[in-house]
Write an enzyme that holds these catalytic residues in place. Sequence first.
Site, mmCIF file in Angstrom:
data_model
loop_
_atom_site.group_PDB
_atom_site.id
_atom_site.type_symbol
_atom_site.label_atom_id
_atom_site.label_comp_id
_atom_site.label_asym_id
_atom_site.label_seq_id
_atom_site.Cartn_x
_atom_site.Cartn_y
_atom_site.Cartn_z
ATOM 1 N N ASP A 159 4.519 13.051 9.738
ATOM 2 C CA ASP A 159 3.610 14.196 9.608
ATOM 3 C C ASP A 159 4.001 15.265 10.621
ATOM 4 O OD1 ASP A 159 2.172 12.939 7.571
ATOM 5 O OD2 ASP A 159 0.932 11.859 9.010
ATOM 6 N N LYS B 206 6.680 8.258 4.971
ATOM 7 C CA LYS B 206 5.656 9.039 4.284
ATOM 8 C C LYS B 206 5.871 10.516 4.564
ATOM 9 C CE LYS B 206 1.241 9.455 5.719
ATOM 10 N NZ LYS B 206 0.851 10.895 5.629
ATOM 11 N N ASP C 227 2.585 12.025 0.125
ATOM 12 C CA ASP C 227 1.133 11.929 0.301
ATOM 13 C C ASP C 227 0.492 13.314 0.284
ATOM 14 O OD1 ASP C 227 -1.364 10.823 0.813
ATOM 15 O OD2 ASP C 227 -1.060 10.775 2.987
ATOM 16 N N LEU C 228 0.324 13.854 -0.925
ATOM 17 C CA LEU C 228 -0.278 15.185 -1.061
ATOM 18 C C LEU C 228 -1.743 15.119 -1.475
ATOM 19 C CD1 LEU C 228 2.625 17.153 -2.787
ATOM 20 C CD2 LEU C 228 2.166 16.811 -0.345
ATOM 21 N N LYS C 229 -2.241 13.944 -1.797
ATOM 22 C CA LYS C 229 -3.658 13.753 -2.130
ATOM 23 C C LYS C 229 -4.113 14.784 -3.175
ATOM 24 C CE LYS C 229 -4.736 11.922 2.477
ATOM 25 N NZ LYS C 229 -3.401 12.133 3.125
ATOM 26 N N ASP D 98 -7.531 18.358 -8.126
ATOM 27 C CA ASP D 98 -7.677 19.617 -8.851
ATOM 28 C C ASP D 98 -8.165 19.278 -10.259
ATOM 29 O OD1 ASP D 98 -7.407 22.320 -9.732
ATOM 30 O OD2 ASP D 98 -5.707 22.605 -8.375
ATOM 31 N N THR E 128 -9.489 7.931 6.573
ATOM 32 C CA THR E 128 -9.741 7.084 7.733
ATOM 33 C C THR E 128 -10.197 7.867 8.953
ATOM 34 O OG1 THR E 128 -7.363 7.139 8.178
ATOM 35 C CG2 THR E 128 -8.221 5.210 7.030
ATOM 36 N N ARG F 153 -3.190 0.878 14.194
ATOM 37 C CA ARG F 153 -2.729 1.151 15.547
ATOM 38 C C ARG F 153 -2.409 -0.161 16.253
ATOM 39 N NH1 ARG F 153 -2.487 5.504 13.798
ATOM 40 N NH2 ARG F 153 -3.165 7.499 14.652
ATOM 41 N N GLY G 209 1.992 6.095 12.105
ATOM 42 C CA GLY G 209 2.645 7.355 12.435
ATOM 43 C C GLY G 209 2.979 7.489 13.898
ATOM 44 N N ARG G 210 2.057 8.079 14.638
ATOM 45 C CA ARG G 210 2.359 8.482 16.008
ATOM 46 C C ARG G 210 2.736 7.361 16.965
ATOM 47 N NH1 ARG G 210 -2.750 12.509 15.674
ATOM 48 N NH2 ARG G 210 -3.264 10.898 14.128
#
Length: 242
Positions: A17, A38, A65-67, A70, A129, A190, A219-220
Site C-alpha cells: 500500500d 496485494k 484490492d480495489l473494493k 458501484d 478491519t 499483526r 503489510g507494514r
Amino acid sequence: MSFGEIPRRDRIIVALDCAAGEAVKLGKQLSGHAAWVKVGMTLFYEVGPAIIRTFHDMGFEVFVDLKLHDIPHQVLGAASSLAAADADLITVHAAGGPEMMRQAAAGATRGAALHGTTRPLVCAVTVLTSMDDADLAEIGVDRPVAEQVVSLAQLAKEAGLDGVICSPKEATELRGLLGGDAAVITPGVRPAGTATQDQKRITTPLAAFESGASHIVIGRPVTGAADPAAAFDEIAASLERE
C-alpha cells in the site's frame, strides 16, 4: 488442491500500500520469499493495470484490492477489465448488494474468457478491519460488527462469490458458514508485539490461520521493516515452528 494443502507461507499476502517506486523495490526484495502481493488503491491508481504484469514477472500472484462498489453495470465492467489484466484475486464491497456481487462474478468470468486469462477469485469485503461497533453506529448500522459480517458474508455466498474478506475475529464463524473450499482472507494481522496502526480487529498470523483463514494479509510489519525479506521469513518461520 484445497487451500489447506498449500504451505502457510505461500498463503501470506504482502500488502504493498505505497507508491509505485517503493512497491517495485519491495517486490524485488520479496521475490523468492513471498508468493503473493496485494496492490491497493494507492498503487493501482498511480500506474494502472500494468503493475499486475510487473509483479507477475517477479513471480508473484497478485491480489488487486480495489473494493469495487458501484451500480451493477459498472462493477461488471470493472471486474471484466481486472480479469483481462490477469489479476489473480479481486474484491468488491458486499454492501453493494447481491446483484452487484453477481455482476462482479460474471464480469470476472467474461473478462478472463475474452482475453485468455485465468479467472480471478472474487471476494467480498464484509466490514473493514479499521471499523468497530461504534464506527458502524456512526453510519447507521444498528447491530454489532460480528452480526453485520455474517449477514454480508451470507449475501456473498448466495451471490456465488469465491469467498470473503473479514477480520481474523470472524474467520471461524465464516469458515463454518461458507464451507471448507471458500477463500477466507484476513487483513488485520499483526505479529505479537508490533504496532496495530489503524487496525482495530486484529490477531496474530498463527491465530488467524488457526481460526480458519485461507490467506492472511500483512503489510507494514513486513514493508516497514529494515529488511522486508527477513521480516517476512521470520513470520513464515514462526508459523512452521508452531
